[in-house]
Scaffold this motif. Sequence first.
Motif, PDB file in Angstrom:
ATOM      1  N   LEU A 121      66.215  -8.287 -12.489  1.00 15.90           N
ATOM      2  CA  LEU A 121      67.630  -8.492 -12.161  1.00 15.90           C
ATOM      3  C   LEU A 121      67.830  -9.162 -10.801  1.00 15.90           C
ATOM      4  O   LEU A 121      68.953  -9.280 -10.320  1.00 15.90           O
ATOM      5  CB  LEU A 121      68.352  -7.143 -12.170  1.00 15.90           C
TER       6      LEU A 121
ATOM      7  N   GLN B  85      71.791  -3.874 -21.037  1.00 16.60           N
ATOM      8  CA  GLN B  85      71.312  -4.974 -21.876  1.00 16.60           C
ATOM      9  C   GLN B  85      69.815  -5.194 -21.689  1.00 16.60           C
ATOM     10  O   GLN B  85      69.069  -5.409 -22.649  1.00 16.60           O
ATOM     11  CB  GLN B  85      72.083  -6.247 -21.543  1.00 16.60           C
ATOM     12  N   THR B  86      69.361  -5.139 -20.441  1.00 18.83           N
ATOM     13  CA  THR B  86      67.942  -5.343 -20.166  1.00 18.83           C
ATOM     14  C   THR B  86      67.105  -4.227 -20.765  1.00 18.83           C
ATOM     15  O   THR B  86      66.045  -4.476 -21.362  1.00 18.83           O
ATOM     16  CB  THR B  86      67.694  -5.430 -18.644  1.00 18.83           C
TER      17      THR B  86
ATOM     18  N   LYS C 173      74.506  -5.087 -17.305  1.00 18.09           N
ATOM     19  CA  LYS C 173      73.261  -5.852 -17.260  1.00 18.09           C
ATOM     20  C   LYS C 173      72.048  -4.937 -17.404  1.00 18.09           C
ATOM     21  O   LYS C 173      71.066  -5.283 -18.064  1.00 18.09           O
ATOM     22  CB  LYS C 173      73.171  -6.642 -15.948  1.00 18.09           C
TER      23      LYS C 173
ATOM     24  N   GLY D  91      79.667 -13.297 -16.730  1.00 21.79           N
ATOM     25  CA  GLY D  91      79.475 -12.016 -17.390  1.00 21.79           C
ATOM     26  C   GLY D  91      80.645 -11.074 -17.206  1.00 21.79           C
ATOM     27  O   GLY D  91      80.901 -10.216 -18.071  1.00 21.79           O
TER      28      GLY D  91
END
Length: 347
Positions: free
Chosen positions: A270, A251-252, A248, A211
């Motif tokens: 996560l 995005q979540t 992250k 990532g």
Amino acid sequence: MNPAAAPRASLGTTGRAETPMAFVQAIVAAYAQRGLDPLPALSAAQIATNLLDQPDARITALQMEWLSASAMRELDDEALGWFSRRLPWGSYGMLVRASLTSPTLGVALARWCRHHGLLTDDIQLQVSQSQGVASLQLTEQRELGVLQEFAVVSVLRNALGVACWLTDSRIPLLQTTLRFAPPPHAASYRVLFDGPTQFNAPEHSLQFDAGYLSLPVRRDEAALQRMLQRALLLTVRPYRRDRLLVEKVRQTLAEHPEHSRNADDLAAWLNLSARTLHRQLKEEGASLQQLKDAVRRDMATDLLLRTQRPIKQIAAEVGFQNEKSFMRAFKGWTEQTPEEFRLARLP
């Protein structure tokens, strides 16, 4: 071996003495290759010559920075004798400059590796990824001899430092693999590379979450000029901020709103604790509420511009319990009501 118990080079230096004396010996060997005297550089770095014969001795990161800087200038070789030809002063700065305009770290590292091959063909560097893991691989094209360890460790740490600097992000390693056998100072590798280190491996590599390759390059020419004044810090100073975590979380929040009702649910998704999530976001200068607001705002403005859905429906889709609270929040974000925002942008 206990690094904390190893002799220190000087009481006048600061920081923990954890850099192995083997790396100092490698620099001394580079001086010998050129028929030059290393004593002035050792003295400037406050390294007593009697420590060269003590394998368990250690120096601080600052002393290693001083010694390396002196040696690179005096030898006019930023590779410090590793390769079959010198890399004149400024070579590694040129590599960074060539990567500076890259849109993402993945592109930047690919350029960095490709351009490194123009400086020397003694080693080959490449970046690959598989199943969510990125790997920066170093292949020896010729035998590096007694300088193998110092060369491989230095190039890998430099590449990692550049990657962290370009993205202004801490990039934690999943694993470091090295082809050579564990050296007598193997315990020092817990400081040289975070994460586990595997010796006698099939290849030299640094492995990390793929990532990070998608993170944008955040530096410009002005930042590069400042960095080059003490470029060796890239291999010494660990980054604390982890930009990937923010990406992250964003995005979540956008793709899995069912996991973002509260910090506990999001942290579990996560694979973090809620406390760690809040702490790491704070280190990054962000908060969960700020990120929630940003994602909701982006989703709301997109729906208002792309669709003719009623305001009440958009409010529900972006996670508000009622239209009134959505309208209040939207006006705080844009100083306009949702209807005003939509009408102002109609053709």
